[in-house]
Design a protein around this motif. Structure first.
Motif, short mmCIF file in Angstrom:
data_model
loop_
_atom_site.label_atom_id
_atom_site.label_comp_id
_atom_site.label_asym_id
_atom_site.label_seq_id
_atom_site.Cartn_x
_atom_site.Cartn_y
_atom_site.Cartn_z
N ASN A 1 -15.33 23.93 -30.65
CA ASN A 1 -13.96 24.00 -30.15
C ASN A 1 -13.07 23.08 -30.97
OD1 ASN A 1 -15.69 22.14 -28.13
ND2 ASN A 1 -13.67 21.19 -28.43
N SER A 2 -11.79 23.38 -30.91
CA SER A 2 -10.83 22.49 -31.59
C SER A 2 -10.85 21.13 -30.90
CB SER A 2 -9.42 23.11 -31.52
OG SER A 2 -9.13 23.55 -30.21
N ASN A 3 -10.60 20.11 -31.69
CA ASN A 3 -10.75 18.74 -31.20
C ASN A 3 -9.39 18.17 -30.81
OD1 ASN A 3 -11.99 16.28 -30.63
ND2 ASN A 3 -11.62 15.50 -32.69
N HIS A 4 -9.15 18.11 -29.51
CA HIS A 4 -7.94 17.50 -28.98
C HIS A 4 -8.37 16.46 -27.94
CE1 HIS A 4 -5.65 20.56 -31.02
NE2 HIS A 4 -6.30 21.51 -30.37
N LYS B 1 -2.69 24.61 -32.29
CA LYS B 1 -3.63 25.72 -32.41
C LYS B 1 -4.98 25.31 -31.81
CE LYS B 1 -5.62 28.94 -35.74
NZ LYS B 1 -5.72 29.33 -37.18
N SER B 2 -5.54 26.19 -30.99
CA SER B 2 -6.77 25.85 -30.27
C SER B 2 -7.74 27.02 -30.30
CB SER B 2 -6.46 25.48 -28.82
OG SER B 2 -5.50 24.44 -28.74
N GLY C 1 -10.72 21.07 -25.82
CA GLY C 1 -10.45 21.92 -26.98
C GLY C 1 -9.15 22.71 -26.91
N GLN D 1 -11.17 18.10 -37.12
CA GLN D 1 -10.33 19.03 -36.37
C GLN D 1 -11.12 19.82 -35.32
OE1 GLN D 1 -6.95 19.07 -36.91
NE2 GLN D 1 -7.50 17.33 -38.22
N SER D 2 -12.44 19.72 -35.36
CA SER D 2 -13.25 20.52 -34.44
C SER D 2 -14.46 19.71 -33.96
CB SER D 2 -13.72 21.82 -35.10
OG SER D 2 -14.49 21.54 -36.26
#
Length: 345
Positions: free
Chosen positions: A292-295, A272-273, A266, A335-336
Motif C-alpha cells: 500500500n501507499s505509505n501515508h 495518490k493512494s 495507505g 512511498q510504499s
C-alpha cells in the motif's frame, strides 16, 4: 510407557536374572528345587534392594530431599546383604556339594573381592531403581507440563480471536457510520456486506482452522466494504488464486488486521493512494502479500495503537511455530509499505 508394558518389562528382566543361576550349577547331576532356591538368593536380594528403592526409599526419601538418610540406608542395606549373600552362598555350596565337584579353598583376598562384587551388584540395583523411578516421575511431570502448556496456548488463541472480533467490528461500524452521512444506498450495501462477514466471524471463528475459500470470501467482502466509501481514484486490487486442487485450511481472521492497517495507513484524502492484496496457495504454501501507499499517521493520531500487528505476530507464533516468515517494512523509495507472509501448511 503404559502400566501394562512396565509390568511385562519387570517380569522379563527378573525372569532372566532368576534363570541365570542355572547356567552356573552342576551339569549332568540334575538340579533339585531346594538347591536352586539356595543359589537364587543373589538375584532375590537384588530384587529386594531394587523394589525397596523403587517403591519406598526413592519416593519417600530421595525425592523429598532426605538424601542423607537415603544414602545411609542404602549403604547399610547393600553392605549387609552383600556380606550375608557371600556367606550364604558358601554355606549352600557346602550343603549341596556333589561328589567330585568340591570347591577349591579361597584366599582372604578372593573372599573380599567376591563380597565387593556382590555389594556392587546390589548398589547397581539400587541405582537402576532410583534412575527408573526418577525418569518415570520426570516423564509424568513433562506430560503434565505439556498438557498445561497446550491448554494455555488454546486459551490464549481463543482470547486473541475474541480480541480481534470487537477490534475489527469497531473499525467497520465507524466506516459505515461515516458512509451514512453522504450515501444511504451505499450504507445499506455496506450493512449487507457486514452481515456476511459477521456470519463468518460468529461461526467459523470458533474453529481452529477454516477452509481457504471461506477465509478468502470473508477478506474479499471486507475489501468490497472498504471500497464503497473510497473515491474511485484510489487503486484497490484484491487477487486470490489457488494453483492446487487441494486447498488447505488456515487460521481464521489471521490476515484481516493487516488489511485493516493497509487501508488505515495507505489511503490519503489528498495524495495518490493504492492498496494491493494478493493471496495464493499451492496446497503446501500459503502466501499473503499486501502493498500500500505509505501515508503514516501523525504522532497525535494514536488510533489502533498497533494492537492488530501484535495480534498477528502472536497468532503466527502460536498457530504456525517455525513454519512461517513475515517480512514487512517501507520500500526503498519511501512511498510504499509492504507486508509479506509465507506459511508452510
Amino acid at each position: 510407557m503404559n502400566r501394562q508394558t512396565e509390568i511385562l518389562l519387570h517380569i522379563a528382566v527378573w525372569a532372566l536374572l532368576f534363570l541365570a543361576p542355572l547356567s552356573f550349577m552342576y551339569h549332568g547331576n540334575g538340579v533339585s528345587l531346594s538347591q536352586y532356591l539356595m543359589v537364587s538368593v543373589s538375584p532375590l536380594t537384588m530384587m529386594l534392594v531394587f523394589y525397596l528403592n523403587y517403591l519406598l526409599l526413592t519416593p519417600r526419601l530421595f525425592v523429598k530431599g532426605e538424601k542423607k538418610y537415603f544414602w545411609l540406608i542404602n549403604a547399610t542395606l547393600c553392605i549387609g546383604l552383600g556380606i550375608a549373600v557371600h556367606f550364604w552362598m558358601a554355606y549352600s555350596h557346602e550343603l549341596f556339594e556333589m561328589p567330585g565337584n568340591s570347591l577349591p579353598s579361597m584366599t582372604m583376598l578372593q573372599n573380599v573381592l567376591i563380597i565387593l562384587r556382590d555389594i556392587f551388584n546390589l548398589i547397581l540395583s539400587a541405582a537402576i531403581a532410583t534412575t527408573i523411578h526418577l525418569s518415570l516421575r520426570w516423564h509424568k511431570s513433562e506430560e503434565a507440563r505439556l498438557e498445561a502448556e497446550t491448554a494455555r496456548t488454546e486459551a490464549e488463541l481463543r482470547n486473541l480471536r475474541n480480541q480481534i472480533s470487537p477490534h475489527f467490528l469497531l473499525n467497520t461500524l465507524n466506516n459505515i457510520y461515516a458512509l451514512t452521512a453522504f450515501d444511504s444506498d451505499k450504507a445499506q450495501q455496506a450493512i449487507e456486506q457486514l452481515s456476511k462477514m459477521l456470519r463468518h466471524m460468529l461461526y467459523d471463528n470458533q474453529h481452529e482452522n477454516v477452509e481457504w475459500g471461506d477465509e478468502v470470501e470473508f477478506l474479499e467482502n471486507y475489501v468490497n466494504l472498504m471500497k464503497i466509501r473510497l473515491p474511485q481514484s484510489v487503486d484497490v486490487t484484491f487477487e486470490a488464486t489457488s494453483s492446487h486442487l487441494s486447498k488447505p485450511s488456515v487460521a481464521p481472521l489471521l490476515f484481516i488486521s493487516l488489511i485493516e492497517n493497509a487501508f488505515k495507513h495507505g489511503i490519503s484524502p489528498t495524495e495518490k493512494s493504492f492498496v494491493h492484496i494478493r493471496l495464493n496457495t499451492d496446497g503446501r504454501l500459503i502466501t499473503c502479500e499486501i502493498e500500500n501507499s505509505n501515508h503514516p499517521k501523525s504522532e497525535q493520531d494514536r488510533s489502533g495503537h498497533g494492537v492488530g500487528l501484535q495480534q498477528v505476530q502472536r497468532r503466527l507464533d502460536l498457530c504456525y511455530p517455525g513454519r512461517y516468515t513475515w517480512e514487512r517494512g517501507v520500500n526503498d523509495d519511501g512511498q510504499s509499505y509492504y507486508s509479506h507472509i509465507h506459511i508452510t501448511t
